[in-house]
Motif scaffolding. Structure first.
Motif, PDB file in Angstrom:
ATOM      1  N   PRO A 240       0.808  -1.218   0.000  1.00  0.00           N
ATOM      2  CA  PRO A 240       0.000   0.000   0.000  1.00  0.00           C
ATOM      3  C   PRO A 240       0.844   1.273   0.000  1.00  0.00           C
ATOM      4  O   PRO A 240       1.944   1.307   0.545  1.00  0.00           O
ATOM      5  CB  PRO A 240      -0.785  -0.112   1.299  1.00  0.00           C
ATOM      6  N   GLU A 241       0.287   2.315  -0.606  1.00  0.00           N
ATOM      7  CA  GLU A 241       0.892   3.653  -0.509  1.00  0.00           C
ATOM      8  C   GLU A 241       0.769   4.139   0.939  1.00  0.00           C
ATOM      9  O   GLU A 241       1.655   4.803   1.459  1.00  0.00           O
ATOM     10  CB  GLU A 241       0.126   4.641  -1.417  1.00  0.00           C
ATOM     11  N   THR A 242      -0.353   3.810   1.549  1.00  0.00           N
ATOM     12  CA  THR A 242      -0.636   4.310   2.910  1.00  0.00           C
ATOM     13  C   THR A 242       0.112   3.472   3.946  1.00  0.00           C
ATOM     14  O   THR A 242      -0.136   2.276   4.068  1.00  0.00           O
ATOM     15  CB  THR A 242      -2.164   4.194   3.173  1.00  0.00           C
ATOM     16  N   PRO A 243       1.050   4.077   4.684  1.00  0.00           N
ATOM     17  CA  PRO A 243       1.886   3.295   5.616  1.00  0.00           C
ATOM     18  C   PRO A 243       1.106   2.674   6.777  1.00  0.00           C
ATOM     19  O   PRO A 243       1.581   1.734   7.403  1.00  0.00           O
ATOM     20  CB  PRO A 243       2.910   4.318   6.109  1.00  0.00           C
ATOM     21  N   GLU A 244      -0.119   3.172   7.009  1.00  0.00           N
ATOM     22  CA  GLU A 244      -0.915   2.584   8.112  1.00  0.00           C
ATOM     23  C   GLU A 244      -1.547   1.260   7.701  1.00  0.00           C
ATOM     24  O   GLU A 244      -2.067   0.521   8.545  1.00  0.00           O
ATOM     25  CB  GLU A 244      -2.031   3.544   8.549  1.00  0.00           C
ATOM     26  N   TYR A 245      -1.519   0.991   6.385  1.00  0.00           N
ATOM     27  CA  TYR A 245      -2.076  -0.287   5.915  1.00  0.00           C
ATOM     28  C   TYR A 245      -0.952  -1.315   5.812  1.00  0.00           C
ATOM     29  O   TYR A 245       0.187  -0.965   5.468  1.00  0.00           O
ATOM     30  CB  TYR A 245      -2.719  -0.122   4.530  1.00  0.00           C
TER      31      TYR A 245
END
Lengths: 97, 97
Positions: A35-40
């Motif tokens: 994912p681009e989103t580091p929280e995912y």
């Protein structure tokens, strides 16, 4: 629209087919399960047995808090076979290997 | 016993120090954050922000079922700083990159 992603980890062997349900996962977890989103979480290359148990836990509402609500909504309609197919597919991607 | 694992992903840069609390994680998730047990997740190289949010969820009892009980016991005593240090350390390992 069909996204064809060859699970390159099995260059010689037959890569697992791309489950139809994978499109929803790819929309957040990215084309290679990165994912681009580091929280995912990175799910590409993750252990299949773990991915399946996580999806079952979301489906059963055993994971709450933070982004769990989104995942529960995604996992709820999935049957056991689809969960196993998704786990095998994402585990076959190289990201985590 | 002290396990010194150099986070090889930052060959040039300073690898994050090995938090004392990591020993417990390593005992199940393996020396490079790659567990022998396929039901456990690969945490080496996983996104740090995700690892931290998962540890907070276990600590808060927001994850139940399957192996969650073990993780809740592990995460309960961890403070926020230790969680961030563990997340940075395991994310620095190559397994998932």
């Amino acid at each position: 629209m069909a996204i064809i992603i060859l699970g390159d980890r099995h260059a010689g062997a037959q890569a697992p087919a791309v489950p139809d349900a994978a499109a929803v996962c790819l929309s957040c977890h990215g084309p290679f399960g990165r994912p681009e989103t580091p929280e995912y979480p990175i799910i590409g290359g993750q252990n299949a047995a773990y991915l399946a148990s996580a999806l079952r836990a979301y489906r059963a509402g055993q994971r709450t808090g933070e982004a769990a609500g989104v995942m529960t909504g995604v996992a709820e309609p999935l049957d056991d076979r689809t969960i196993e197919d998704l786990a095998a597919f994402f585990s076959s991607l190289r990201s985590l290997r």
